[in-house]
Motif scaffolding. Structure first.
Motif, PDB file in Angstrom:
ATOM      1  N   SER A  74      10.501 -56.729  76.636  1.00 60.83           N
ATOM      2  CA  SER A  74      10.934 -57.956  77.674  1.00 60.83           C
ATOM      3  C   SER A  74      11.537 -57.434  78.998  1.00 60.83           C
ATOM      4  O   SER A  74      11.509 -58.558  79.895  1.00 60.83           O
ATOM      5  N   PHE A  75      11.808 -56.396  79.305  1.00 62.22           N
ATOM      6  CA  PHE A  75      12.250 -55.969  80.702  1.00 62.22           C
ATOM      7  C   PHE A  75      11.825 -54.591  80.980  1.00 62.22           C
ATOM      8  O   PHE A  75      11.201 -54.001  80.187  1.00 62.22           O
ATOM      9  N   ASP A  76      11.709 -54.544  82.388  1.00 57.09           N
ATOM     10  CA  ASP A  76      11.655 -53.167  82.964  1.00 57.09           C
ATOM     11  C   ASP A  76      12.977 -52.628  83.293  1.00 57.09           C
ATOM     12  O   ASP A  76      13.854 -53.604  83.598  1.00 57.09           O
ATOM     13  N   PHE A  77      12.879 -51.472  83.410  1.00 53.93           N
ATOM     14  CA  PHE A  77      14.223 -51.003  83.651  1.00 53.93           C
ATOM     15  C   PHE A  77      14.293 -49.823  85.000  1.00 53.93           C
ATOM     16  O   PHE A  77      13.324 -49.242  85.130  1.00 53.93           O
ATOM     17  N   THR A  78      15.209 -50.076  85.613  1.00 49.84           N
ATOM     18  CA  THR A  78      15.455 -48.971  86.631  1.00 49.84           C
ATOM     19  C   THR A  78      15.546 -47.651  86.375  1.00 49.84           C
ATOM     20  O   THR A  78      15.763 -47.340  85.209  1.00 49.84           O
ATOM     21  N   THR A  79      15.556 -46.596  87.350  1.00 49.98           N
ATOM     22  CA  THR A  79      16.054 -45.361  86.800  1.00 49.98           C
ATOM     23  C   THR A  79      17.411 -45.286  86.608  1.00 49.98           C
ATOM     24  O   THR A  79      18.150 -46.218  86.826  1.00 49.98           O
ATOM     25  N   ASP A  80      17.735 -44.362  85.587  1.00 50.18           N
ATOM     26  CA  ASP A  80      19.192 -44.229  85.213  1.00 50.18           C
ATOM     27  C   ASP A  80      20.251 -44.111  86.291  1.00 50.18           C
ATOM     28  O   ASP A  80      19.758 -43.150  87.069  1.00 50.18           O
ATOM     29  N   TYR A  81      21.229 -44.692  86.151  1.00 50.05           N
ATOM     30  CA  TYR A  81      22.373 -44.496  87.180  1.00 50.05           C
ATOM     31  C   TYR A  81      23.547 -43.737  86.680  1.00 50.05           C
ATOM     32  O   TYR A  81      24.233 -43.148  87.264  1.00 50.05           O
ATOM     33  N   TYR A  82      23.566 -43.538  85.135  1.00 47.77           N
ATOM     34  CA  TYR A  82      24.627 -42.791  84.832  1.00 47.77           C
ATOM     35  C   TYR A  82      24.536 -42.597  83.250  1.00 47.77           C
ATOM     36  O   TYR A  82      23.637 -43.206  82.554  1.00 47.77           O
ATOM     37  N   THR A  83      24.942 -41.464  82.772  1.00 49.16           N
ATOM     38  CA  THR A  83      24.652 -40.907  81.592  1.00 49.16           C
ATOM     39  C   THR A  83      26.033 -40.484  80.731  1.00 49.16           C
ATOM     40  O   THR A  83      26.822 -39.760  81.462  1.00 49.16           O
ATOM     41  N   SER A  84      26.165 -41.019  79.681  1.00 41.02           N
ATOM     42  CA  SER A  84      27.457 -40.758  78.701  1.00 41.02           C
ATOM     43  C   SER A  84      27.090 -40.610  77.584  1.00 41.02           C
ATOM     44  O   SER A  84      26.456 -41.527  76.623  1.00 41.02           O
ATOM     45  N   PRO A  85      27.465 -39.643  76.840  1.00 44.24           N
ATOM     46  CA  PRO A  85      27.127 -39.233  75.517  1.00 44.24           C
ATOM     47  C   PRO A  85      28.098 -40.409  74.416  1.00 44.24           C
ATOM     48  O   PRO A  85      28.951 -40.853  75.014  1.00 44.24           O
ATOM     49  N   GLN A  86      27.511 -40.534  73.236  1.00 42.55           N
ATOM     50  CA  GLN A  86      28.312 -41.633  72.321  1.00 42.55           C
ATOM     51  C   GLN A  86      29.507 -40.806  71.459  1.00 42.55           C
ATOM     52  O   GLN A  86      28.996 -39.489  71.102  1.00 42.55           O
ATOM     53  N   LYS A  99      15.507 -47.324  94.834  1.00 39.84           N
ATOM     54  CA  LYS A  99      15.796 -46.451  96.051  1.00 39.84           C
ATOM     55  C   LYS A  99      17.323 -46.627  96.215  1.00 39.84           C
ATOM     56  O   LYS A  99      17.712 -45.447  96.558  1.00 39.84           O
ATOM     57  N   HIS A 100      18.020 -47.576  96.090  1.00 39.62           N
ATOM     58  CA  HIS A 100      19.528 -47.428  96.356  1.00 39.62           C
ATOM     59  C   HIS A 100      20.295 -46.745  95.175  1.00 39.62           C
ATOM     60  O   HIS A 100      21.327 -46.115  95.754  1.00 39.62           O
ATOM     61  N   ILE A 101      19.778 -46.704  94.086  1.00 42.29           N
ATOM     62  CA  ILE A 101      20.336 -46.111  92.801  1.00 42.29           C
ATOM     63  C   ILE A 101      20.372 -44.525  93.273  1.00 42.29           C
ATOM     64  O   ILE A 101      21.144 -43.731  93.297  1.00 42.29           O
ATOM     65  N   LYS A 102      19.091 -44.016  93.870  1.00 42.26           N
ATOM     66  CA  LYS A 102      18.837 -42.565  93.998  1.00 42.26           C
ATOM     67  C   LYS A 102      19.777 -42.211  95.158  1.00 42.26           C
ATOM     68  O   LYS A 102      20.412 -41.322  95.276  1.00 42.26           O
ATOM     69  N   GLU A 103      19.926 -43.049  96.263  1.00 43.07           N
ATOM     70  CA  GLU A 103      20.718 -42.746  97.384  1.00 43.07           C
ATOM     71  C   GLU A 103      22.282 -42.587  96.672  1.00 43.07           C
ATOM     72  O   GLU A 103      22.835 -41.651  97.330  1.00 43.07           O
ATOM     73  N   LEU A 104      22.704 -43.308  95.952  1.00 47.08           N
ATOM     74  CA  LEU A 104      24.096 -43.411  95.500  1.00 47.08           C
ATOM     75  C   LEU A 104      24.311 -42.433  94.456  1.00 47.08           C
ATOM     76  O   LEU A 104      25.555 -41.561  94.291  1.00 47.08           O
ATOM     77  N   THR A 130      24.325 -38.810  96.587  1.00 50.33           N
ATOM     78  CA  THR A 130      25.723 -38.752  97.559  1.00 50.33           C
ATOM     79  C   THR A 130      26.617 -38.478  96.721  1.00 50.33           C
ATOM     80  O   THR A 130      28.029 -38.379  96.983  1.00 50.33           O
ATOM     81  N   GLY A 131      26.491 -38.756  95.444  1.00 54.78           N
ATOM     82  CA  GLY A 131      27.864 -38.647  94.299  1.00 54.78           C
ATOM     83  C   GLY A 131      28.635 -39.832  94.283  1.00 54.78           C
ATOM     84  O   GLY A 131      29.744 -39.840  93.448  1.00 54.78           O
ATOM     85  N   GLU A 132      28.159 -41.125  94.739  1.00 51.47           N
ATOM     86  CA  GLU A 132      29.068 -42.114  94.764  1.00 51.47           C
ATOM     87  C   GLU A 132      29.249 -42.862  93.493  1.00 51.47           C
ATOM     88  O   GLU A 132      30.522 -43.499  93.299  1.00 51.47           O
ATOM     89  N   ILE A 133      28.318 -42.748  92.940  1.00 46.46           N
ATOM     90  CA  ILE A 133      28.319 -43.607  91.194  1.00 46.46           C
ATOM     91  C   ILE A 133      29.446 -42.826  90.493  1.00 46.46           C
ATOM     92  O   ILE A 133      30.182 -43.294  89.911  1.00 46.46           O
ATOM     93  N   GLU A 134      29.395 -41.526  90.504  1.00 52.63           N
ATOM     94  CA  GLU A 134      30.175 -40.859  89.998  1.00 52.63           C
ATOM     95  C   GLU A 134      31.702 -41.002  90.054  1.00 52.63           C
ATOM     96  O   GLU A 134      32.675 -41.196  89.635  1.00 52.63           O
ATOM     97  N   LYS A 135      31.718 -41.230  91.577  1.00 47.75           N
ATOM     98  CA  LYS A 135      33.115 -41.541  92.090  1.00 47.75           C
ATOM     99  C   LYS A 135      33.424 -42.935  91.701  1.00 47.75           C
ATOM    100  O   LYS A 135      34.681 -42.984  91.472  1.00 47.75           O
ATOM    101  N   MET A 136      32.671 -43.735  91.748  1.00 49.03           N
ATOM    102  CA  MET A 136      32.890 -44.923  91.109  1.00 49.03           C
ATOM    103  C   MET A 136      33.417 -45.128  89.715  1.00 49.03           C
ATOM    104  O   MET A 136      34.576 -46.060  89.422  1.00 49.03           O
ATOM    105  N   VAL A 137      32.821 -44.568  88.951  1.00 51.20           N
ATOM    106  CA  VAL A 137      33.089 -44.283  87.647  1.00 51.20           C
ATOM    107  C   VAL A 137      34.475 -43.703  87.394  1.00 51.20           C
ATOM    108  O   VAL A 137      35.495 -44.040  86.561  1.00 51.20           O
TER     109      VAL A 137
END
Length: 268
Positions: A115-127, A241-246, A249-256
């Protein structure tokens, strides 16, 4: 003559349907830019990705997902309209057109890809498996959860993980994640399966809890993505495009990291 007209008419219809299909593909991104708003469905009960906190005396939705999406929207030149709901309703809202996208620590599954298309992953975390510390020596392998009650948030991949990797355990699905942690804390549940980043946030402020030293198998579902209703490839491309940029630059990791700290300080 009639046969020729039918062929011409058929070709015209094919062109019209193709045009409609292309228009539909462009509509979501075009509409977002035209309206200046992107509607985002989320379930803010999953710190540090999304949670409620009080700022200046007012309730506010915060988290790494929230901050990331606000940043992406700014880059797109639009504002975010947040739709706050239970996780079990998040994907449905996007599928039904109530939201443009769903952003709520969402993992990709074969069923969801229908039902959905998905973007590239922005974060990976094990279970991981979270247990009460008083059972540290009791639960040292998955086999020890045989006939035990293990919680998972309703509608999440964690339910499937319990079913597929803890086959002898009894799955207990609960709507709100904080309630599952509370049940483990109280002892009415023997454990719960959740992403490690989320587990770290809860365990740090609940000394009665701990992450069991029991590894779970890595899965493609460990990666988090934005869900977009099918047929919106241009919107997916813009988000990628924007996920790749973030990420670069390590910004998503900093956000987490930032929101993990905020969750601990605010007691979420």
């Amino acid at each position: 003559m009639k046969k020729g007209l039918k062929i011409v008419l058929g070709m015209v219809l094919i062109v019209l349907f193709a045009a409609c299909g292309n228009q539909k593909e462009e509509d979501k991104l075009n509409t977002i830019k035209k309206d200046g708003v992107i509607k985002v469905a989320t379930s803010p009960d999953y710190a540090p990705f999304g949670f409620h906190t009080t700022m200046n005396g007012k309730d506010k939705i915060v988290g790494a997902d929230i901050e990331m999406m606000e940043t992406i929207a700014k880059k797109m030149g639009v504002k975010v309209e947040w739709l706050d709901m239970s996780f079990n309703a998040v994907l449905a809202a996007a599928k039904e057109g109530k939201a443009d996208v769903a952003v709520s620590a969402i993992s990709v599954t074969s069923e969801r890809e229908e039902s959905f298309d998905f973007t590239t992953d922005y974060y990976t975390s094990p279970q991981v498996i979270v247990i009460n510390k008083q059972h540290e020596n009791e639960f040292t392998s998955i086999d020890h959860f045989s006939d035990k009650q293990v919680g998972a948030q309703k509608g999440t991949i964690q339910e499937n993980i319990v079913k597929s990797q803890m086959t002898d355990a009894k799955l207990v699905s609960i709507e709100k994640l904080p309630n599952i942690f509370l049940e483990v804390k109280k002892g009415s549940l023997d454990g719960l399966v959740v992403e490690k980043t989320v587990a770290d946030a809860y365990v740090s402020k609940n000394p009665e809890l701990m992450i069991a030293n029991i590894p779970l198998k890595s899965m493609k579902e460990d990666s988090l993505c934005i869900a977009v209703p099918k047929g919106n490839k241009k919107l997916v491309a813009a988000l990628n495009k924007h996920i790749k940029e973030l990420k670069e630059t390590g910004e998503i990791e900093k956000m987490v990291e930032k929101n993990n700290q905020l969750a601990q300080e605010s007691g979420n």
